[in-house]
Design an enzyme around this catalytic site. Structure first.
Site, PDB file in Angstrom:
ATOM      1  CG  ASP A 198      27.276  38.015  35.052  1.00 16.90           C
ATOM      2  OD1 ASP A 198      27.620  37.635  36.190  1.00 16.90           O
ATOM      3  OD2 ASP A 198      27.183  39.222  34.744  1.00 16.90           O
TER       4      ASP A 198
ATOM      5  N   GLY B 261      35.034  41.509  35.605  1.00 18.00           N
ATOM      6  CA  GLY B 261      34.866  40.795  36.875  1.00 18.00           C
ATOM      7  C   GLY B 261      35.616  39.473  36.875  1.00 18.00           C
TER       8      GLY B 261
ATOM      9  CE  LYS C  28      35.173  38.066  32.554  1.00 24.57           C
ATOM     10  NZ  LYS C  28      35.207  39.397  33.142  1.00 24.57           N
ATOM     11  CB  THR C  29      31.122  36.677  32.288  1.00 27.00           C
ATOM     12  OG1 THR C  29      30.274  37.227  33.312  1.00 27.00           O
ATOM     13  CG2 THR C  29      30.231  36.115  31.200  1.00 27.00           C
TER      14      THR C  29
ATOM     15  CG  ASP D 236      30.105  45.273  27.205  1.00 29.76           C
ATOM     16  OD1 ASP D 236      29.425  45.101  26.167  1.00 29.76           O
ATOM     17  OD2 ASP D 236      29.626  45.742  28.252  1.00 29.76           O
TER      18      ASP D 236
ATOM     19  NE  ARG E 210      33.416  45.533  36.708  1.00 31.70           N
ATOM     20  CZ  ARG E 210      32.959  44.434  36.121  1.00 31.70           C
ATOM     21  NH1 ARG E 210      32.938  44.360  34.817  1.00 31.70           N
ATOM     22  NH2 ARG E 210      32.523  43.421  36.841  1.00 31.70           N
TER      23      ARG E 210
HETATM   24  P1  FBP Z   1      31.774  40.550  34.159  1.00 31.36           P
HETATM   25  O1  FBP Z   1      30.567  40.755  33.294  1.00 31.36           O
HETATM   26  O2  FBP Z   1      32.848  41.503  33.900  1.00 31.36           O
HETATM   27  O3  FBP Z   1      32.246  39.126  34.056  1.00 31.36           O
HETATM   28  O4  FBP Z   1      31.347  40.756  35.680  1.00 31.36           O
HETATM   29  C1  FBP Z   1      30.185  40.170  36.168  1.00 31.36           C
HETATM   30  C2  FBP Z   1      29.873  40.510  37.587  1.00 31.36           C
HETATM   31  O5  FBP Z   1      30.401  39.537  38.466  1.00 31.36           O
HETATM   32  C3  FBP Z   1      28.360  40.629  37.772  1.00 31.36           C
HETATM   33  O6  FBP Z   1      27.785  39.405  38.124  1.00 31.36           O
HETATM   34  C4  FBP Z   1      28.241  41.698  38.825  1.00 31.36           C
HETATM   35  O7  FBP Z   1      27.056  42.445  38.693  1.00 31.36           O
HETATM   36  C5  FBP Z   1      29.409  42.602  38.557  1.00 31.36           C
HETATM   37  O8  FBP Z   1      30.393  41.780  37.969  1.00 31.36           O
HETATM   38  C6  FBP Z   1      29.951  43.268  39.787  1.00 31.36           C
HETATM   39  O9  FBP Z   1      30.951  44.160  39.404  1.00 31.36           O
HETATM   40  P2  FBP Z   1      32.121  44.687  40.342  1.00 31.36           P
HETATM   41  O10 FBP Z   1      33.135  43.580  40.440  1.00 31.36           O
HETATM   42  O11 FBP Z   1      32.680  45.842  39.589  1.00 31.36           O
HETATM   43  O12 FBP Z   1      31.532  44.998  41.662  1.00 31.36           O
END
Ligand code: FBP
Length: 551
Positions: A203, A79, A200-201, A174, A143
């Site tokens: 979250d 993400g 990075k994230t 991951d 992803r």
């Molecule tokens: P990452 O863990 O890859 O940083 O992504 C986090 C996130 O933004 C979450 O907060 C959310 O649940 C998810 O990605 C949404 O995924 P997508 O972009 O595939 O809709």
């Protein structure tokens, strides 16, 4: 590309670097390390990258080396998170400073570009438009999981073709786990390619003693806090709605907690607490009703409630229901395909254990359907697609109606729902994230130049001025433990959920009752780039509290 005035001025911002990285550097090497748990298993799985020392850069007063030119590849994984472009520009600037001949290649659309050999060379002319901007559009992200030897070998081919000495993987827990597996594989096979990870994230769940925060968390939380603040101002002006606001963050509740500390809403659910206290949906609904009834007695029929995205999976009874549903849907998908909604729900309930069937059928129809239909590629329900905020608002509404009949509640209850996630993931980075990301990237290039592999770029001491930040590398194996994934025990970086003994949570818990029974909203306002440092450069409340600083 035509730029807005802010973009034009912002492009000229020169991110600050830690003093330790400003000139020539040398490595201070620490003692050998151990993984956070399961040492024997992790050591066996990573014989070449286990136990490496923590390293730190210090200025080198007498640099002797003339740096040989080398090439680097980068992947943006998962993400989006604000600041990714500054990681790229930090790597680029450091490479060019080391030797003008150095080249940087970006693999397109995440790990799949690496496997399928889709790439581009990143030059100053191309990068300059992306400096200090949000998003990952400089090369795109994806992803695709990078986890099999076939993928590693396919990637090695292009690395060799482009004479790339090191690969930088910018990703969450991951992706960094996979970076470590790749580093081990290349080392074991004598491939001669280093692998470095960058945390990075949005979250905020890739953090520990050595990685104080993942990049993007600061900016995303400030964007959400601005909008929550605006909603609170509206709410306090019209005094007629309860706003249920769901916030991204997949599993961990760090984003919701940070926004609660910033905005002081009337209520904020913390998934980790719900799980620890083994709360049911009814417990949560009753808590919310208590607040609404008490506020109504004071003539207040309005309020704000923050709901973390992952809540549903942390409610023990729902977790059980979801895991049974995952199996049933995987096994009987075809049977349910042709059925109409009502029939489908009944058929599914027929396969559930009695307690879960009762819970399933008691849920509002749309929620039961969302739980039944939306599964990701691994067969799991995608929690982000479940309208938890609406579910709670509806259940509270039903319970309040009962309380009204019983003469316990005399207020008015009207709701609004919101979900904030994508709105913040590509925002232009705050000064904090712009500086932090640039330093993480610059530092990653220095780690490559020093010859290490299997390390994560680490920039610490983040509540001090950037000049005083500490830069270096942490062996990724050090952050690992064994966890069950898709039925098998796997080495993975330990995810950081909200620590219920940690200072950010404790601070929020100490205010909770007061926030419920008063209206003490804070309105943080938009991100500022120009002005006093206390406004423009302040790190997140979470970081400040974790470092014993005043908020
Ligand atoms: P990452 O863990 O890859 O940083 O992504 C986090 C996130 O933004 C979450 O907060 C959310 O649940 C998810 O990605 C949404 O995924 P997508 O972009 O595939 O809709």
């Amino acid at each position: 590309m035509k730029k807005s005035p802010l973009q034009r001025v912002r492009a000229e911002y020169q991110p600050k670097l830690p003093n330790a990285l400003k000139g020539a550097v040398k490595l201070k090497v620490g003692d050998p390390t151990q993984s956070v748990a399961d040492q024997e298993e992790i050591k066996k799985l990573f014989p070449n990258t286990y136990g490496l020392p923590i390293v730190e850069f210090i200025p080198d007063e007498n640099p002797q080396r003339v740096e040989e030119p080398f090439n680097v590849g980068i992947i943006l994984s998962g993400g989006q998170a604000p600041g990714g472009h500054n990681v790229v520009s930090g790597i680029f600037d450091a490479l060019k400073k080391l030797n003008k001949e150095n080249r940087l290649y970006g693999f397109l659309m995440g790990p799949s570009g690496f496997i399928n050999h889709q790439y581009m060379e990143l030059t100053e002319g191309y990068i300059k438009d992306y400096r200090n901007t949000g998003g990952f559009d400089i090369i795109g992200s994806g992803r695709t999981k990078l986890e099999s030897p076939e993928q590693f070998d396919a990637g090695l081919k292009i690395l060799k073709e482009l004479n790339i000495k090191a690969l930088v993987i910018i990703g969450g827990d991951d992706s960094n786990t996979n970076a470590c597996v790749l580093a081990e594989y290349y080392k074991a096979n004598g491939a001669g390619v280093q692998v470095i990870g960058v945390p990075k994230t949005i979250d905020g769940d890739l953090k520990n003693k050595w990685i104080e925060t993942s990049f993007g968390f600061d900016t995303a939380c400030k964007v959400y806090s601005e909008v929550i603040g605006n909603i609170q101002r509206d709410c306090n002006s019209a005094k007629k709605y309860y706003h249920f606001i769901k916030l991204m963050g997949r599993s961990a509740s760090h984003i919701a907690l940070e926004c609660a500390l910033e905005c002081q809403p009337n209520y904020c659910l913390i998934s980790e607490e719900v799980q620890a206290k083994r709360m049911t949906l009814d417990n949560i609904v009753n808590q919310l009703c208590y607040m609404i009834v008490e506020r109504a007695k004071m003539g207040w029929n309005f309020g704000t409630v923050l709901v973390p995205e992952g809540l549903i999976e942390f409610i023990p009874s729902m977790k059980l229901l979801i895991s049974q549903l995952n199996d049933i849907l995987a096994e009987h998908a075809e049977e349910f395909e042709s059925l109409r909604d009502e029939e489908k729900l009944k058929a599914i309930a027929g396969y559930l254990q009695p307690a879960e069937a009762e819970l399933f059928l008691s849920l509002p129809k749309n929620i039961a359907l969302q739980l039944s239909l939306d599964r990701d590629s691994h067969g799991n329900v995608q929690v982000s697609l479940i309208d938890t905020e609406k579910l709670l608002a509806d259940m509270v509404g039903k319970r309040l109606a009962e309380l009204k009949k019983e003469g316990e509640y005399h207020g008015k209850y009207a709701t609004q729902h919101h979900f904030f996630g994508y709105e913040g993931r590509c925002a232009d980075p705050t000064n904090f994230d712009a500086d932090y990301c640039y330093a993480l990237g610059y530092n990653a290039a220095m780690l490559i130049n020093s010859g290490v592999t299997g390390y994560m770029s680490s920039v610490r001491n983040l509540t001090e001025k950037p000049e005083n930040w500490i830069a270096g590398g942490i062996p990724i194996t050090m952050m690992m433990n064994m966890e069950k994934r898709h039925g098998h025990m796997k080495p993975v970086i330990q995810k950081a959920l909200v620590d219920l003994k940690g200072k950010p949570y404790m601070k929020f818990a100490s205010m909770r009752e007061t926030l419920m029974l008063n209206t003490l909203y804070q309105y943080p306002g938009p991100i500022q780039y120009f002005g006093p440092a206390e406004v423009c450069d302040r790190p997140s409340m979470t970081l400040l509290l974790e470092h014993d600083k005043k908020i």
